[in-house]
Structure formats: structure tokens, C-alpha cells
Write a protein that holds these residues in place. Structure first.
Motif, PDB file in Angstrom:
ATOM      1  N   THR A 279       9.114 -24.983  19.930  1.00  0.00           N
ATOM      2  CA  THR A 279       9.178 -24.414  21.279  1.00  0.00           C
ATOM      3  C   THR A 279       8.193 -23.269  21.483  1.00  0.00           C
ATOM      4  N   PRO A 280       8.175 -22.244  20.608  1.00  0.00           N
ATOM      5  CA  PRO A 280       7.158 -21.202  20.798  1.00  0.00           C
ATOM      6  C   PRO A 280       5.737 -21.716  20.562  1.00  0.00           C
ATOM      7  N   ALA A 281       5.583 -22.691  19.681  1.00  0.00           N
ATOM      8  CA  ALA A 281       4.249 -23.259  19.459  1.00  0.00           C
ATOM      9  C   ALA A 281       3.739 -23.947  20.720  1.00  0.00           C
ATOM     10  N   ALA A 282       4.635 -24.615  21.453  1.00  0.00           N
ATOM     11  CA  ALA A 282       4.234 -25.265  22.709  1.00  0.00           C
ATOM     12  C   ALA A 282       3.796 -24.231  23.739  1.00  0.00           C
ATOM     13  N   ARG A 283       4.484 -23.096  23.765  1.00  0.00           N
ATOM     14  CA  ARG A 283       4.059 -22.034  24.691  1.00  0.00           C
ATOM     15  C   ARG A 283       2.690 -21.494  24.299  1.00  0.00           C
ATOM     16  N   THR A 284       2.441 -21.408  22.996  1.00  0.00           N
ATOM     17  CA  THR A 284       1.127 -20.991  22.529  1.00  0.00           C
ATOM     18  C   THR A 284       0.062 -21.996  22.947  1.00  0.00           C
ATOM     19  N   MET A 285       0.393 -23.278  22.885  1.00  0.00           N
ATOM     20  CA  MET A 285      -0.550 -24.308  23.327  1.00  0.00           C
ATOM     21  C   MET A 285      -0.838 -24.184  24.824  1.00  0.00           C
ATOM     22  N   ARG A 286       0.176 -23.825  25.597  1.00  0.00           N
ATOM     23  CA  ARG A 286      -0.036 -23.623  27.028  1.00  0.00           C
ATOM     24  C   ARG A 286      -1.012 -22.472  27.252  1.00  0.00           C
ATOM     25  N   ARG A 287      -0.822 -21.378  26.531  1.00  0.00           N
ATOM     26  CA  ARG A 287      -1.763 -20.264  26.631  1.00  0.00           C
ATOM     27  C   ARG A 287      -3.166 -20.695  26.216  1.00  0.00           C
ATOM     28  N   ALA A 288      -3.226 -21.517  25.168  1.00  0.00           N
ATOM     29  CA  ALA A 288      -4.526 -21.986  24.687  1.00  0.00           C
ATOM     30  C   ALA A 288      -5.244 -22.803  25.752  1.00  0.00           C
TER      31      ALA A 288
END
Length: 440
Positions: A279-288
Motif C-alpha cells: 500500500t505505501p509502495a503504491a503511493r510512492t509509485m503515484r508520486r513517482a
């Protein structure tokens, strides 16, 4: 693996430091080969640039077939020993470039090199996760990426000596140096403790393996593969854009690459925090995705400005790009770690490597047509692709998480990642340059 404070790329004493030394050694060879291989193959061996390009394309595409089989093998063998064996084979193949005297011989060596490099990506992911453990694997990945940038830069500087000499003997030393780094890295890897699998998973009797049948994993992995197109921007499109579409001096290409390298070393560990699970990794991908989109829009504006503002804008865009690149690396890695079935981690890594490899294969032709021919509208289209991909990743990840079966890590061998991240993979060379991402 214990965590350590700060953002230093140098880990504390222990297995990760040993792996970092192995990575540094290997990527010095990467820098040697990336910087010097083109001139070695054309000026020393005597191949035409067209033959080199065609041969490398063939090798890259055929190399993809090794990804899943070697991933399955990594599920059944100690990744430490398997990686060391593969690196020794890579040393032999790298040295065999000295025997190349024709296009046919070059293609054979290039294909063997690509097969070993692609297969080793799956094994590497298993080893990194085994060393890092469930709580430290993303940080370990980021640390090794920073180390890899140091090694590649140092190797490129050393390759400059051979390029200045421009003699057959100098190029031969470059090739032997590349081969030697594989062998030395294998010796350092063997200083790690073994990580044998607790029990070997049953191989599928027929049809596709579990990773290739895991639609949610493949879908999320595809988002990371799409974002990995940004690596083609840095290494191919941006240099050509600077030369042909801006008022900036050609030397700025080197400044852009140096800026990216320095920022990666300084920020890779710091930006890896908070992406350990899906879940936090997906948010990081969104930021990316959004950050990379912003960088593409900044680059679109460099074609209409005079030299001074263009230089400033290119360096700002490079900084924004590097942050997006690092977020993509850790976000994609965290997703692939957390979504992989632990009993088939190597196979999942192989599938992730296959997705990234396909993106790397189509990226140069696609982005050349889109941006170098399309101009500013091409940059805008690429920015839109990155932004949409990043925005949809959390939603796709929620679907993937709902399909996962809970699993319990074992003390003998913790869950291992299925691989993901950016285009700068740690410690691997294809026949010509670096392997497709994961990014360390």
C-alpha cells in the motif's frame, strides 16, 4: 538486517556491506564496458555500427527467454551460490569478446552475455531480499543502487584512459578488466552465508507457472514497466534532444548524467523509506509517476529558450527526474516484494524482469518516434502516460492485495522480492551496457 540511521550508502558491517562491496566491484566493470564497448567493437574489432546495433537488439530480445527459467531455478537453489556461478560464467563470456573477429561471433557472444545477465537479475533479487530481510529489503535495494552508481562512475572514468589511448592493447585491457570484476564479485558473494530454500516448491506439470497466471501481479508489474521507460529518456533521448533540439552546449549531456549520479548516491537511501509493503509502495509509485510527468514537461520547455535558461532548466528537470526515478525504483521494488508468492519468488522475479525487458526493448524506438520526431507534443504525451500510470497504480494495487494469500516469513529464508524498480539494475551487464531495470 539491522537498520542504520542517516542516508549514507555505506551500510554497517555485516552481510549487506559484503554484498555492497561485491556490487561496487561488479559495477566498476559495468562502467568500463558501458563507456568503452562501442569503440572496442567498432575501432578494435572492426564491426560496423549497424552490425553492433543489430547484434545487440537480437541479444536483448533473446536474452529475455532466460528470465523465468532462471527465476524458477532461484526458488530451488541457494541464491548466493547460484549468483556466484553465474558471475563466473559471465566472466568467461566477457573475456571471450577478445576472440570476436566477425559479426556472427559477436552475436553469439552477445546473446550468451544477455542470457546470463537476464537470468542473473532474478537470482540477484532473491539474494538481496535474503540479505535484507522482510523489513530491510527495500532499503538494501536502495543502498545497492547508490553503490552501483559509484561503481559505474568509477569504471567510466577508468575506461576514459583506454579511450584516450585508443589502441588495441588498451581496449583489450578494458575487456579483461570487465571480466575480472565479474570473477572478483563472485568471490565476494561467496563470503556471504548460504541462503538455502526451506523446501523446494513443486514445479508446474504443464502450462504456465503461477507467476505467469497471476493477472493482478502482472498488471501491477506492467505499471512499473511503463514507468521504467524513463530510463530510456536519460540514457538515449535526452542526449539526442540536447544536441538536436536545444541551444545548450553538447557538454551539458555529461553534466546531466553527473547530476543524476550524484543525486542518486545522496538520496537513494533516504527516499527508500516508507515503501516496505504494497500500500505505501503504491503511493510512492503515484508520486513517482507525477514527478516524472513534471520532469517531462520541464524538458518540453527547453526547445524554445536561449542557452543560459536552457542549461538551468535542464539541470532543474534532471533533479526532478532523479527524484521521480528513485521513487519509482523503491515503489516498484516494494510492490514486487510484497505481492510475490514467497514459495515462487524467483519465478515472480523472472516475470517482472520479462516485463521490464519488454519495455526496455520497445522503449528506444517508441520514444525516438514520439519525442525526437514529435517534439514538445511528444514530451507532453509521455508526461500524460507517466501521470496516468502513477495515478492508477494504487487502485490496481488494492485489487492485487485482495487476491494475495497471507503467508508467514520463515527465519531460515524470508520472503524474497519478485523484482521491480528502475532501469539501473545492480551489477549486471548485457552485451552492451546495462541490463534492463530493476534498478540496483
Amino acid at each position: 538486517m539491522s537498520r542504520w540511521p542517516g542516508s549514507s550508502p555505506i551500510p554497517p558491517p555485516g552481510p549487506l556491506r559484503t554484498l555492497a562491496w561485491a556490487t561496487l566491484t561488479n559495477t566498476v566493470g559495468m562502467g568500463l564496458w558501458v563507456a568503452g564497448s562501442a569503440l572496442f567493437l567498432t575501432r578494435s574489432v572492426g564491426l560496423s555500427t549497424r552490425s553492433v546495433g543489430v547484434g545487440l537488439t537480437i541479444a536483448a530480445l533473446l536474452g529475455l527467454i532466460a528470465s523465468v527459467p532462471f527465476g524458477r531455478l532461484a526458488d530451488r537453489r541457494d541464491p548466493r551460490t547460484l549468483r556466484a556461478v553465474l558471475q563466473l560464467l559471465q566472466a568467461v563470456v566477457a573475456a571471450s569478446y577478445l576472440l570476436v573477429d566477425s559479426v556472427a561471433a559477436f552475436i553469439v557472444v552477445a546473446v550468451l552475455s544477455a542470457l546470463l545477465a537476464t537470468g542473473n537479475l532474478a537470482v540477484r533479487a532473491a539474494l538481496v531480499a535474503a540479505v535484507g530481510g522482510p523489513q530491510g529489503r527495500v532499503s538494501a535495494f536502495a543502498t545497492l543502487r547508490a553503490v552501483a552508481n559509484l561503481g559505474t562512475g568509477a569504471g567510466a572514468v577508468l575506461a576514459g584512459l583506454a579511450l584516450v589511448a585508443d589502441t588495441r592493447a588498451a581496449y583489450q585491457l578494458l575487456v579483461l578488466g570487465n571480466a575480472a570484476t565479474f570473477a572478483l564479485s563472485a568471490m565476494l558473494v561467496m563470503r556471504l552465508p548460504p541462503f538455502p530454500p526451506r523446501s523446494a516448491p513443486a514445479a508446474p506439470k504443464r502450462g504456465l507457472g503461477p507467476a505467469l497466471r497471476d493477472a493482478p501481479f502482472i498488471t501491477v508489474g506492467a505499471t512499473s514497466a511503463v514507468l521504467s521507460l524513463h530510463s530510456v529518456v536519460l540514457t538515449l533521448i535526452l542526449p539526442l534532444w540536447v544536441v538536436s533540439h536545444t541551444a545548450a552546449p553538447t557538454v551539458l549531456v555529461a553534466a546531466v548524467l553527473v547530476t543524476n549520479t550524484v543525486l542518486t548516491v545522496l538520496l537513494a537511501v533516504r527516499l527508500s523509506r516508507g515503501a516496505q509493503t504494497a500500500t505505501p509502495a503504491a503511493r510512492t509509485m503515484r508520486r513517482a509517476g507525477l514527478t516524472l510527468a513534471a520532469a517531462m514537461l520541464l524538458l518540453a520547455g527547453t526547445s524554445t529558450l536561449p542557452a543560459g535558461p536552457t542549461i538551468a532548466l535542464l539541470l532543474v528537470a534532471t533533479t526532478v527526474y532523479t527524484i521521480g526515478d528513485l521513487w519509482h525504483a523503491v515503489g516498484g521494488t516494494g510492490l514486487a516484494y510484497d505481492l510475490a508468492a514467497p514459495e515462487f519468488v524467483g519465478e515472480y522475479q523472472g516475470v517482472a524482469g520479462l516485463l521490464n525487458g519488454l519495455a526496455g526493448a520497445v522503449g528506444p524506438a517508441l520514444l525516438t518516434l514520439l519525442i525526437l520526431d514529435g517534439g514538445r507534443l511528444g514530451w507532453v504525451a509521455l508526461a500524460l502516460l507517466f501521470a496516468v500510470t502513477g495515478l492508477f497504480t494504487p487502485r490496481l494495487t488494492r485489487w492485487a492485495v485482495l487476491t494475495r494469500r497471507p503467508s508467514t516469513p520463515t527465519p531460515e529464508r524470508p520472503p524474497v522480492p519478485a523484482g521491480g524498480g528502475s532501469a539501473s539494475s545492480v551489477g549486471h551487464r548485457t552485451a552492451y551496457g546495462s541490463a534492463p531495470p530493476s534498478n540496483t
